[in-house]
Design an enzyme around this catalytic site. Structure first.
Site, PDB file in Angstrom:
ATOM      1  N   ASP A   1       0.831  -1.207   0.000  1.00 47.09           N
ATOM      2  CA  ASP A   1       0.000   0.000   0.000  1.00 47.09           C
ATOM      3  C   ASP A   1       0.871   1.265   0.000  1.00 47.09           C
ATOM      4  O   ASP A   1       1.964   1.264   0.567  1.00 47.09           O
ATOM      5  CB  ASP A   1      -0.902  -0.022   1.239  1.00 47.09           C
ATOM      6  CG  ASP A   1      -2.058   0.962   1.118  1.00 47.09           C
ATOM      7  OD1 ASP A   1      -2.289   1.481   0.008  1.00 47.09           O
ATOM      8  OD2 ASP A   1      -2.725   1.211   2.136  1.00 47.09           O
TER       9      ASP A   1
ATOM     10  N   HIS B   1       2.495   3.117  -8.993  1.00 49.48           N
ATOM     11  CA  HIS B   1       2.340   1.674  -9.235  1.00 49.48           C
ATOM     12  C   HIS B   1       3.559   1.136  -9.987  1.00 49.48           C
ATOM     13  O   HIS B   1       4.054   0.055  -9.681  1.00 49.48           O
ATOM     14  CB  HIS B   1       1.059   1.390 -10.026  1.00 49.48           C
ATOM     15  CG  HIS B   1      -0.193   1.791  -9.291  1.00 49.48           C
ATOM     16  ND1 HIS B   1      -0.394   1.487  -7.970  1.00 49.48           N
ATOM     17  CD2 HIS B   1      -1.304   2.472  -9.693  1.00 49.48           C
ATOM     18  CE1 HIS B   1      -1.584   1.966  -7.583  1.00 49.48           C
ATOM     19  NE2 HIS B   1      -2.146   2.570  -8.611  1.00 49.48           N
TER      20      HIS B   1
ATOM     21  N   LEU C   1      10.454 -21.272  -4.503  1.00 48.55           N
ATOM     22  CA  LEU C   1       9.551 -20.302  -3.864  1.00 48.55           C
ATOM     23  C   LEU C   1       8.176 -20.415  -4.511  1.00 48.55           C
ATOM     24  O   LEU C   1       8.057 -20.391  -5.734  1.00 48.55           O
ATOM     25  CB  LEU C   1      10.082 -18.865  -4.059  1.00 48.55           C
ATOM     26  CG  LEU C   1       9.129 -17.743  -3.624  1.00 48.55           C
ATOM     27  CD1 LEU C   1       8.955 -17.728  -2.098  1.00 48.55           C
ATOM     28  CD2 LEU C   1       9.630 -16.377  -4.083  1.00 48.55           C
TER      29      LEU C   1
HETATM   30  C1  FPP Z   1      -2.033   0.092  -3.314  1.00 49.37           C
HETATM   31  O1  FPP Z   1      -1.542   1.423  -3.267  1.00 49.37           O
HETATM   32  C2  FPP Z   1      -1.448  -0.615  -4.448  1.00 49.37           C
HETATM   33  C3  FPP Z   1      -2.149  -1.203  -5.469  1.00 49.37           C
HETATM   34  C4  FPP Z   1      -3.626  -1.208  -5.534  1.00 49.37           C
HETATM   35  C5  FPP Z   1      -1.455  -1.826  -6.613  1.00 49.37           C
HETATM   36  C6  FPP Z   1      -0.284  -2.704  -6.274  1.00 49.37           C
HETATM   37  C7  FPP Z   1       0.491  -2.924  -7.511  1.00 49.37           C
HETATM   38  C8  FPP Z   1       1.818  -2.891  -7.589  1.00 49.37           C
HETATM   39  C9  FPP Z   1       2.716  -2.752  -6.412  1.00 49.37           C
HETATM   40  C10 FPP Z   1       2.425  -3.015  -8.941  1.00 49.37           C
HETATM   41  C11 FPP Z   1       3.338  -4.162  -9.112  1.00 49.37           C
HETATM   42  C12 FPP Z   1       2.701  -5.454  -8.824  1.00 49.37           C
HETATM   43  C13 FPP Z   1       3.046  -6.625  -9.444  1.00 49.37           C
HETATM   44  C14 FPP Z   1       2.459  -7.875  -8.940  1.00 49.37           C
HETATM   45  C15 FPP Z   1       3.964  -6.673 -10.573  1.00 49.37           C
HETATM   46  P1  FPP Z   1      -2.586   2.611  -3.394  1.00 49.37           P
HETATM   47  O2  FPP Z   1      -2.788   2.917  -4.832  1.00 49.37           O
HETATM   48  O3  FPP Z   1      -3.842   2.274  -2.651  1.00 49.37           O
HETATM   49  O4  FPP Z   1      -1.808   3.770  -2.681  1.00 49.37           O
HETATM   50  P2  FPP Z   1      -2.430   4.951  -1.822  1.00 49.37           P
HETATM   51  O5  FPP Z   1      -3.071   4.313  -0.612  1.00 49.37           O
HETATM   52  O6  FPP Z   1      -1.238   5.762  -1.458  1.00 49.37           O
HETATM   53  O7  FPP Z   1      -3.399   5.672  -2.694  1.00 49.37           O
END
Ligand code: FPP
Length: 240
Positions: free
Chosen positions: A12, A29, A123
């Site tokens: 997050d 992201h 893994l």
């Molecule tokens: C939450 O942060 C994150 C996500 C919903 C997306 C997670 C995706 C990645 C880390 C990209 C890479 C993943 C893979 C598997 C290759 P948020 O957008 O809710 O952040 P915020 O709370 O600061 O708005």
């Protein structure tokens, strides 16, 4: 030092990381792919058997369509870019979640990555996409109900072990360590059943900033925990 066998992570804080830099959310992201790679490397290096990452929740479909589209594109790109390396490092890749909601091309790429890496055992890497803990439990309940209706299962034979073996992640130990970055202290509909006795670690660090040192700090914190699984301190400590 006690090592977790299975680590589960809610990644997050990508959006906030981007906002702090006046960048679009998708840049956060994109920056979040590096720590994914780092955590996989650390698990392989330290002989941690399983890693489950929450990449996109059932609820994330309600985000703006451009963000959803960018995330799906990012999963596709990351899969294409990383699959050879995962294969050569002995990583078995699986996706958990409501797969039929994903585009045909992503579903195909996922299936082929899963088949290609199915024989690996260094893994077990689970990526949760379009996943929700409640969805997982509902699916399991439906499956067991179908077996009862078909006469191949008696309701009284449903127990914890059977329900557990019907969930998405059924062949792995439950996570020993849960990590959530980004400052919120919630499970957010992740592996609801599997996290029953998991040690919960929360950090304010935003996901794109999470690096090998951060992962090690979480492992050290885990090693310092006294896990009791409902027993008294004396019982749990006996023999250790
Ligand atoms: C939450 O942060 C994150 C996500 C919903 C997306 C997670 C995706 C990645 C880390 C990209 C890479 C993943 C893979 C598997 C290759 P948020 O957008 O809710 O952040 P915020 O709370 O600061 O708005």
């Amino acid at each position: 030092m006690a090592l977790p066998r299975h680590v589960a992570i809610i990644m997050d804080g990508n959006g906030r990381w981007a906002r702090k830099r006046l960048l679009p959310r998708v840049a956060g992201h994109r920056a979040g792919v590096t720590p994914v790679r780092v955590c996989i490397e650390q698990c392989v290096r330290q002989d941690i058997a399983a890693l489950t990452l929450f990449a996109f929740s059932s609820e994330n479909w309600a985000r703006p369509p451009e963000e959803v589209g960018s995330l799906m594109g990012l999963f596709l790109d990351a899969l294409d870019r990383e699959i050879d390396e995962l294969q050569s490092n002995g990583v078995r890749l699986r996706f958990i979640g409501e797969r039929h909601n994903l585009s045909q091309v992503l579903q195909q790429r996922i299936s082929s990555a899963e088949s290609r890496t199915a024989g690996n055992s260094r893994l077990a890497l689970q990526i949760a996409v379009s996943y929700g803990g409640r969805w997982d439990l509902v699916e399991a309940a439906r499956l067991l109900a179908q077996r009862c209706a078909a006469g191949t299962l008696l309701p009284q034979d449903i127990d914890e072990s059977l329900l557990s073996s019907t969930l998405s992640v059924s062949d792995l130990p439950d996570p020993d360590l849960f990590i959530r970055t980004g400052g919120e202290q919630r499970i957010s509909n992740f592996l609801l059943w599997n996290l029953a006795y998991t040690e919960l670690y929360f950090t304010d660090q935003l996901w794109p900033d999470f690096d090998a040192a951060s992962f090690q700090i979480a492992l050290d914190w885990f090693a310092s925990r006294n896990r009791r699984f409902g027993l008294t301190g004396e019982q749990a400590g006996a023999g250790s």
